[in-house]
Design a protein around this motif. Structure first.
Motif, PDB file in Angstrom:
ATOM      1  N   ALA A 142      55.731  78.794 -30.591  1.00 41.72           N
ATOM      2  CA  ALA A 142      57.113  79.038 -31.005  1.00 41.72           C
ATOM      3  C   ALA A 142      57.862  79.809 -29.925  1.00 41.72           C
ATOM      4  CB  ALA A 142      57.134  79.806 -32.325  1.00 41.72           C
ATOM      5  N   ALA A 143      57.188  80.779 -29.315  1.00 41.23           N
ATOM      6  CA  ALA A 143      57.808  81.548 -28.233  1.00 41.23           C
ATOM      7  C   ALA A 143      58.064  80.663 -27.020  1.00 41.23           C
ATOM      8  CB  ALA A 143      56.911  82.725 -27.858  1.00 41.23           C
ATOM      9  N   VAL A 144      57.117  79.781 -26.703  1.00 41.78           N
ATOM     10  CA  VAL A 144      57.305  78.852 -25.573  1.00 41.78           C
ATOM     11  C   VAL A 144      58.457  77.899 -25.866  1.00 41.78           C
ATOM     12  CG1 VAL A 144      56.238  76.970 -24.269  1.00 41.78           C
ATOM     13  CG2 VAL A 144      54.911  79.027 -24.781  1.00 41.78           C
ATOM     14  N   SER A 145      58.547  77.427 -27.103  1.00 40.56           N
ATOM     15  CA  SER A 145      59.638  76.515 -27.486  1.00 40.56           C
ATOM     16  C   SER A 145      61.001  77.177 -27.323  1.00 40.56           C
ATOM     17  CB  SER A 145      59.464  76.065 -28.937  1.00 40.56           C
ATOM     18  OG  SER A 145      58.320  75.279 -29.098  1.00 40.56           O
ATOM     19  N   ALA A 146      61.043  78.486 -27.511  1.00 41.36           N
ATOM     20  CA  ALA A 146      62.314  79.214 -27.437  1.00 41.36           C
ATOM     21  C   ALA A 146      62.746  79.509 -26.007  1.00 41.36           C
ATOM     22  CB  ALA A 146      62.202  80.523 -28.217  1.00 41.36           C
ATOM     23  N   THR A 147      61.861  79.325 -25.035  1.00 44.67           N
ATOM     24  CA  THR A 147      62.239  79.606 -23.640  1.00 44.67           C
ATOM     25  C   THR A 147      63.260  78.587 -23.156  1.00 44.67           C
ATOM     26  OG1 THR A 147      60.401  78.304 -22.735  1.00 44.67           O
ATOM     27  CG2 THR A 147      59.991  80.650 -23.138  1.00 44.67           C
ATOM     28  N   GLN A 148      64.102  79.023 -22.249  1.00 40.78           N
ATOM     29  CA  GLN A 148      65.187  78.184 -21.749  1.00 40.78           C
ATOM     30  C   GLN A 148      64.901  77.578 -20.376  1.00 40.78           C
ATOM     31  OE1 GLN A 148      67.965  77.480 -23.751  1.00 40.78           O
ATOM     32  NE2 GLN A 148      66.493  78.424 -25.146  1.00 40.78           N
ATOM     33  N   GLY A 149      63.672  77.756 -19.914  1.00 39.22           N
ATOM     34  CA  GLY A 149      63.349  77.187 -18.611  1.00 39.22           C
ATOM     35  C   GLY A 149      61.894  77.401 -18.261  1.00 39.22           C
ATOM     36  N   CYS A 150      61.495  76.807 -17.158  1.00 36.58           N
ATOM     37  CA  CYS A 150      60.130  77.020 -16.665  1.00 36.58           C
ATOM     38  C   CYS A 150      60.144  76.949 -15.143  1.00 36.58           C
ATOM     39  CB  CYS A 150      59.150  76.006 -17.252  1.00 36.58           C
ATOM     40  SG  CYS A 150      59.314  74.328 -16.633  1.00 36.58           S
ATOM     41  N   ALA A 151      59.152  77.598 -14.543  1.00 36.21           N
ATOM     42  CA  ALA A 151      58.935  77.532 -13.103  1.00 36.21           C
ATOM     43  C   ALA A 151      57.753  76.616 -12.861  1.00 36.21           C
ATOM     44  CB  ALA A 151      58.667  78.922 -12.536  1.00 36.21           C
ATOM     45  N   VAL A 152      57.904  75.657 -11.960  1.00 36.38           N
ATOM     46  CA  VAL A 152      56.852  74.682 -11.690  1.00 36.38           C
ATOM     47  C   VAL A 152      56.328  74.880 -10.270  1.00 36.38           C
ATOM     48  CG1 VAL A 152      56.296  72.231 -11.443  1.00 36.38           C
ATOM     49  CG2 VAL A 152      57.733  73.008 -13.342  1.00 36.38           C
ATOM     50  N   LEU A 153      55.040  75.157 -10.185  1.00 32.21           N
ATOM     51  CA  LEU A 153      54.342  75.272  -8.912  1.00 32.21           C
ATOM     52  C   LEU A 153      53.594  73.968  -8.709  1.00 32.21           C
ATOM     53  CD1 LEU A 153      53.500  77.361  -6.613  1.00 32.21           C
ATOM     54  CD2 LEU A 153      51.409  77.689  -7.970  1.00 32.21           C
ATOM     55  N   ALA A 154      53.979  73.186  -7.705  1.00 35.49           N
ATOM     56  CA  ALA A 154      53.409  71.848  -7.579  1.00 35.49           C
ATOM     57  C   ALA A 154      53.419  71.372  -6.137  1.00 35.49           C
ATOM     58  CB  ALA A 154      54.174  70.867  -8.463  1.00 35.49           C
ATOM     59  N   GLY A 155      52.427  70.551  -5.808  1.00 34.88           N
ATOM     60  CA  GLY A 155      52.393  69.920  -4.501  1.00 34.88           C
ATOM     61  C   GLY A 155      50.985  69.669  -4.013  1.00 34.88           C
ATOM     62  N   ASP A 156      50.893  68.856  -2.961  1.00 33.15           N
ATOM     63  CA  ASP A 156      49.614  68.550  -2.321  1.00 33.15           C
ATOM     64  C   ASP A 156      49.311  69.624  -1.284  1.00 33.15           C
ATOM     65  OD1 ASP A 156      49.041  65.998  -3.599  1.00 33.15           O
ATOM     66  OD2 ASP A 156      50.746  65.218  -2.465  1.00 33.15           O
ATOM     67  N   VAL A 157      48.155  70.242  -1.420  1.00 38.81           N
ATOM     68  CA  VAL A 157      47.775  71.362  -0.554  1.00 38.81           C
ATOM     69  C   VAL A 157      47.546  70.873   0.871  1.00 38.81           C
ATOM     70  CG1 VAL A 157      46.010  73.118  -0.147  1.00 38.81           C
ATOM     71  CG2 VAL A 157      46.782  72.623  -2.484  1.00 38.81           C
ATOM     72  N   ALA A 158      48.164  71.566   1.825  1.00 43.06           N
ATOM     73  CA  ALA A 158      48.096  71.135   3.219  1.00 43.06           C
ATOM     74  C   ALA A 158      46.801  71.546   3.912  1.00 43.06           C
ATOM     75  CB  ALA A 158      49.302  71.696   3.991  1.00 43.06           C
ATOM     76  N   SER A 159      46.180  72.626   3.476  1.00 45.80           N
ATOM     77  CA  SER A 159      44.978  73.143   4.155  1.00 45.80           C
ATOM     78  C   SER A 159      43.860  73.329   3.127  1.00 45.80           C
ATOM     79  CB  SER A 159      45.293  74.472   4.839  1.00 45.80           C
ATOM     80  OG  SER A 159      46.307  74.317   5.810  1.00 45.80           O
ATOM     81  N   PRO A 160      43.084  72.244   2.869  1.00 47.12           N
ATOM     82  CA  PRO A 160      42.070  72.317   1.819  1.00 47.12           C
ATOM     83  C   PRO A 160      40.680  72.744   2.290  1.00 47.12           C
ATOM     84  CG  PRO A 160      42.293  70.057   2.558  1.00 47.12           C
ATOM     85  CD  PRO A 160      43.258  70.883   3.389  1.00 47.12           C
ATOM     86  N   GLY A 161      40.550  73.226   3.533  1.00 50.07           N
ATOM     87  CA  GLY A 161      39.237  73.551   4.072  1.00 50.07           C
ATOM     88  C   GLY A 161      38.585  74.772   3.454  1.00 50.07           C
ATOM     89  N   SER A 162      39.346  75.575   2.737  1.00 42.68           N
ATOM     90  CA  SER A 162      38.803  76.695   1.970  1.00 42.68           C
ATOM     91  C   SER A 162      39.517  76.708   0.623  1.00 42.68           C
ATOM     92  CB  SER A 162      39.017  78.024   2.699  1.00 42.68           C
ATOM     93  OG  SER A 162      40.358  78.466   2.558  1.00 42.68           O
ATOM     94  N   LEU A 163      39.086  77.593  -0.260  1.00 46.35           N
ATOM     95  CA  LEU A 163      39.739  77.738  -1.562  1.00 46.35           C
ATOM     96  C   LEU A 163      40.748  78.881  -1.556  1.00 46.35           C
ATOM     97  CD1 LEU A 163      36.719  77.070  -3.946  1.00 46.35           C
ATOM     98  CD2 LEU A 163      38.624  75.532  -3.407  1.00 46.35           C
ATOM     99  N   ALA A 164      41.230  79.240  -0.363  1.00 51.30           N
ATOM    100  CA  ALA A 164      42.284  80.255  -0.283  1.00 51.30           C
ATOM    101  C   ALA A 164      43.520  79.814  -1.061  1.00 51.30           C
ATOM    102  CB  ALA A 164      42.636  80.535   1.174  1.00 51.30           C
TER     103      ALA A 164
ATOM    104  N   GLN B  12      41.622  62.333   0.088  1.00 47.61           N
ATOM    105  CA  GLN B  12      42.173  62.979  -1.099  1.00 47.61           C
ATOM    106  C   GLN B  12      42.563  64.415  -0.767  1.00 47.61           C
ATOM    107  OE1 GLN B  12      39.029  61.958  -4.270  1.00 47.61           O
ATOM    108  NE2 GLN B  12      40.950  62.112  -5.414  1.00 47.61           N
ATOM    109  N   THR B  13      43.693  64.846  -1.286  1.00 48.46           N
ATOM    110  CA  THR B  13      44.124  66.229  -1.081  1.00 48.46           C
ATOM    111  C   THR B  13      44.226  66.937  -2.430  1.00 48.46           C
ATOM    112  OG1 THR B  13      46.445  65.516  -1.127  1.00 48.46           O
ATOM    113  CG2 THR B  13      45.396  65.743   1.037  1.00 48.46           C
ATOM    114  N   PRO B  14      43.943  68.227  -2.461  1.00 50.05           N
ATOM    115  CA  PRO B  14      44.088  68.966  -3.722  1.00 50.05           C
ATOM    116  C   PRO B  14      45.536  68.943  -4.210  1.00 50.05           C
ATOM    117  CG  PRO B  14      42.781  70.219  -2.138  1.00 50.05           C
ATOM    118  CD  PRO B  14      43.381  69.073  -1.393  1.00 50.05           C
TER     119      PRO B  14
END
Length: 251
Positions: free
Chosen positions: A84-106, A17-19
């Motif tokens: 309501a403010a979130v609904s009015a936004t025209q976009g979002c930034a998505v930070l996503a993915g499987d962490v490659a180096s899970p040996g620490s919580l860096a 399993q990867t974070p």
């Protein structure tokens, strides 16, 4: 690379399993300001993870899928002005993915720093669907960023559900640590405290890299005899979107 103090995983064992990181920052403009690694206390985007911009004009269905459903309705009830403010936004930034180096919580430190930067870039709220959580700028800063060290319990929800066979205590969010969520069924009201204490200990143990072996038994003051655990489920399980440890509680 040396792990920053407070972000170690002293019990780490590698597993299959990867974070998984998944955050959606509504209203963030990635061009608003550069990300200073010193100011935001991070080393950049973790390996295996991407940061992408989505807009209502190019990806309307995707954004609306994040701004709908039970969690969105809860958020609306709790903070109608912010939703309501979130609904009015025209976009979002998505930070996503499987962490490659899970040996620490860096990677967690980096995620928190990037979230702080996304708020500085105009994000109105950050949605963490894995932990059923909507973060405001204030809660992210005060509860995560200022601490300067890993706080696993801030990223994991313990939920209580009433079922015909008794109360069900279960978590959401352990996939961020590449570990299974936790499930305890048939818990009487008188045993809630000891069951919650056990869950909190296992959240910390797993987040710090520990692995719960199938059939493992536990020792804890007040714990009934015969409590054992078994690994269950898969990543498509709708209750967890993750594997889970089924902790068998005596009736």
């Amino acid at each position: 690379m040396t792990t920053p103090a407070g972000w170690e995983r002293p019990y780490f064992q590698d597993t299959d399993q990867t974070p998984l990181i998944f955050l959606a920052a509504f209203g963030a403009d990635l061009q608003a300001q550069p990300m200073s690694r010193s100011a935001f206390q991070c080393s950049g985007i973790p390996g295996g993870v991407t940061l992408q911009a989505f807009t209502t004009s190019a990806h309307p269905g995707y954004l609306e899928s994040l701004r709908s459903g039970y969690l969105w309705e809860q958020f609306q009830a709790r903070d109608p002005a912010l939703t309501a403010a979130v609904s009015a936004t025209q976009g979002c930034a998505v930070l996503a993915g499987d962490v490659a180096s899970p040996g620490s919580l860096a990677y967690l430190r980096d995620m928190i720093g990037i979230g702080e930067w996304l708020f500085a870039c105009g994000a109105r709220a950050i949605f963490d669907p894995q932990a059923f959580t909507w973060w405001t700028r204030e809660t992210w800063h005060d509860e995560l960023f200022v601490a300067g060290q890993a706080q696993p319990h801030k990223h994991v929800q313990i939920l209580l559900s009433d079922t015909p066979s008794g109360d069900w205590l279960h978590t959401r969010g352990m996939r961020l640590f590449g570990r299974p969520d936790l499930s305890v069924r048939n818990v009487r009201a008188s045993s809630h405290d000891v069951a919650t204490t056990l869950i909190n200990r296992l959240i910390a143990f797993q987040a710090l890299g520990g692995v719960i072996d199938d059939g493992m038994e536990f020792e804890l003051s007040g714990l009934p005899d015969g409590v054992v655990c078994n690994l269950r489920g898969d990543l498509e399980d709708p209750d967890f979107n993750n594997l889970h440890v089924d902790i068998l509680w005596p009736r």
